[in-house]
Design a protein around this motif. Sequence first.
Motif, PDB file in Angstrom:
ATOM      1  N   ASN A 149      26.515  66.402  52.104  1.00  0.00           N
ATOM      2  CA  ASN A 149      25.629  66.803  53.189  1.00  0.00           C
ATOM      3  C   ASN A 149      25.811  65.971  54.452  1.00  0.00           C
ATOM      4  O   ASN A 149      25.146  66.207  55.456  1.00  0.00           O
ATOM      5  N   TRP A 150      26.718  65.008  54.440  1.00  0.00           N
ATOM      6  CA  TRP A 150      27.033  64.279  55.662  1.00  0.00           C
ATOM      7  C   TRP A 150      27.447  65.235  56.780  1.00  0.00           C
ATOM      8  O   TRP A 150      27.295  64.921  57.964  1.00  0.00           O
ATOM      9  N   ARG A 151      27.978  66.392  56.429  1.00  0.00           N
ATOM     10  CA  ARG A 151      28.376  67.375  57.449  1.00  0.00           C
ATOM     11  C   ARG A 151      27.196  67.805  58.319  1.00  0.00           C
ATOM     12  O   ARG A 151      27.386  68.317  59.420  1.00  0.00           O
ATOM     13  N   SER A 152      25.998  67.629  57.821  1.00  0.00           N
ATOM     14  CA  SER A 152      24.809  68.099  58.524  1.00  0.00           C
ATOM     15  C   SER A 152      24.389  67.182  59.671  1.00  0.00           C
ATOM     16  O   SER A 152      23.447  67.516  60.390  1.00  0.00           O
ATOM     17  N   PHE A 153      25.069  66.054  59.850  1.00  0.00           N
ATOM     18  CA  PHE A 153      24.645  65.074  60.839  1.00  0.00           C
ATOM     19  C   PHE A 153      25.784  64.777  61.814  1.00  0.00           C
ATOM     20  O   PHE A 153      26.918  64.510  61.409  1.00  0.00           O
ATOM     21  N   PRO A 180      20.082  59.138  50.133  1.00  0.00           N
ATOM     22  CA  PRO A 180      20.984  59.892  49.250  1.00  0.00           C
ATOM     23  C   PRO A 180      21.484  61.190  49.864  1.00  0.00           C
ATOM     24  O   PRO A 180      22.583  61.644  49.550  1.00  0.00           O
ATOM     25  N   CYS A 181      20.700  61.787  50.760  1.00  0.00           N
ATOM     26  CA  CYS A 181      21.083  63.092  51.306  1.00  0.00           C
ATOM     27  C   CYS A 181      22.363  63.028  52.126  1.00  0.00           C
ATOM     28  O   CYS A 181      23.009  64.057  52.341  1.00  0.00           O
ATOM     29  N   TYR A 182      22.781  61.841  52.586  1.00  0.00           N
ATOM     30  CA  TYR A 182      23.991  61.757  53.383  1.00  0.00           C
ATOM     31  C   TYR A 182      25.250  61.946  52.537  1.00  0.00           C
ATOM     32  O   TYR A 182      26.281  62.366  53.056  1.00  0.00           O
ATOM     33  N   LEU A 183      25.165  61.605  51.266  1.00  0.00           N
ATOM     34  CA  LEU A 183      26.369  61.571  50.460  1.00  0.00           C
ATOM     35  C   LEU A 183      26.438  62.631  49.372  1.00  0.00           C
ATOM     36  O   LEU A 183      27.485  63.219  49.141  1.00  0.00           O
TER      37      LEU A 183
END
Length: 453
Positions: free
Chosen positions: A251-255, A223-226
């Motif tokens: 939070n996809w920006r974090s990867f 879930p943290c990706y979206l």
Amino acid sequence: MKRRTFLKKTATMTLGAGVLGHFPVPLLAQSKNVSEKLNIGLVGVGGMMGEYHLAETSNENQIAFCDIDERILDPVCSKRPSAKRYVDWREMIDELGHKLDGIVITTPDHTHAAIACAAMRKGIHCYCEKPLAHDVWQIRQMQKQAAEKNLVTQMGTQVHASSNYRRAVEILRSGAIGKVQDVQVWVAVVWGGKPAPRGTVEIPAGLHWDLWLGPAAKRPYQPCYLSGSAESYDALRNDIDVPEACWLSGNWRSFWDFGSGGMGDMACHLIDLAFWGLELDYPRTIETISPFQPDSDFAGIDLTSRFLFETKDGPLSLTWYDGKMRPPMLKKYGLENKNYGILFIGETGALYVNYAEHFLLPKEKFINFEAPQEKIPESPGHHSEWLSAIRKGGKTSCNFDYSGKLSETVLLALASYRCGQKFEYDSTTASVSNCPEADQYLRQACRKGWDLE
């Protein structure tokens, strides 16, 4: 000014003096009467930006909506039942490419280029969010497609349309602070610095995870990706164990596989003013450092990036700071309480600019300063520029030629951080002459079946 507030203000901007008269006009064969509505497709319709783009193109024929999350897509489609519904943008472009005049792309960074190039090959004019693409090679391909098809393009740096930025550019060009030799840019934003949780999480019904991954390598859903609710930056920075549901929205920006951290999120908005006001080209050297070592998966935080540009007035230094990093001279200029901004330091003074204001420093020196005559026409709105240029022929202010240089500069800084080395850059060949390792970041690996060619 918060981004949401700024977007609301630009959305209600009154029609100005006609920005198209300020830019060179290419010869575009137009199939529509200027009073006829355009057929627009939107890819990515959720969140603040999705809502914003829906509103800004609502006076046109919105004939197609696409989103990989049906929980987001269905409510949008229910309000516009005449529009076609898609979860796969490839199907949308294949089926409606002959009908679409323009496409608006509001997806994570890693899918920008694939969608844009597919659309432009069909002759569809393109509006794409920032940064323009996920690597340098993708940017060059987007520029090539736009030029070959003679298309109207615009990158979503909406603050470029503001009166505040226009007045700041006029002051810079008036010589009020003398020759500018140094630019300092900072913002207290953080994306990255924390790995994703481990384990297996069931993919929610209606979410097409493989389509969301697109060209990125396969990985299990988390879930943290979206999505998620707002999370304190300190928790992310200090590796505090927080529930997955508390991760930052988007939070996809974090990867690295999907985004480009805080710099990728904000630098195009802020460094844009330096590119515009000082007419910058590609940087000659780039170096990015951080107190934290680069990770292969998640983006870096607390970055300091130093660029050297060659200008008509000689060398110019530009430095970017994010997270906890700050320019050391803020106290000297009384700006220590500003969480973000651009500081132009000239021979005879300085100019501070943020989204909402600008002023000359030191203030006592410029008490009687008279602003130069306003020469840059007001924008009718960032989307309106693009839509008007499609109808009438014209060139937008943040077309892919201009915004590509800006985005490329940002992505080079992040590649420098990941390589741990200062770059000597050859913009003619889009290559780093002193660091072969950089090649893997200038053109990244792509999952089979998702490449641009």
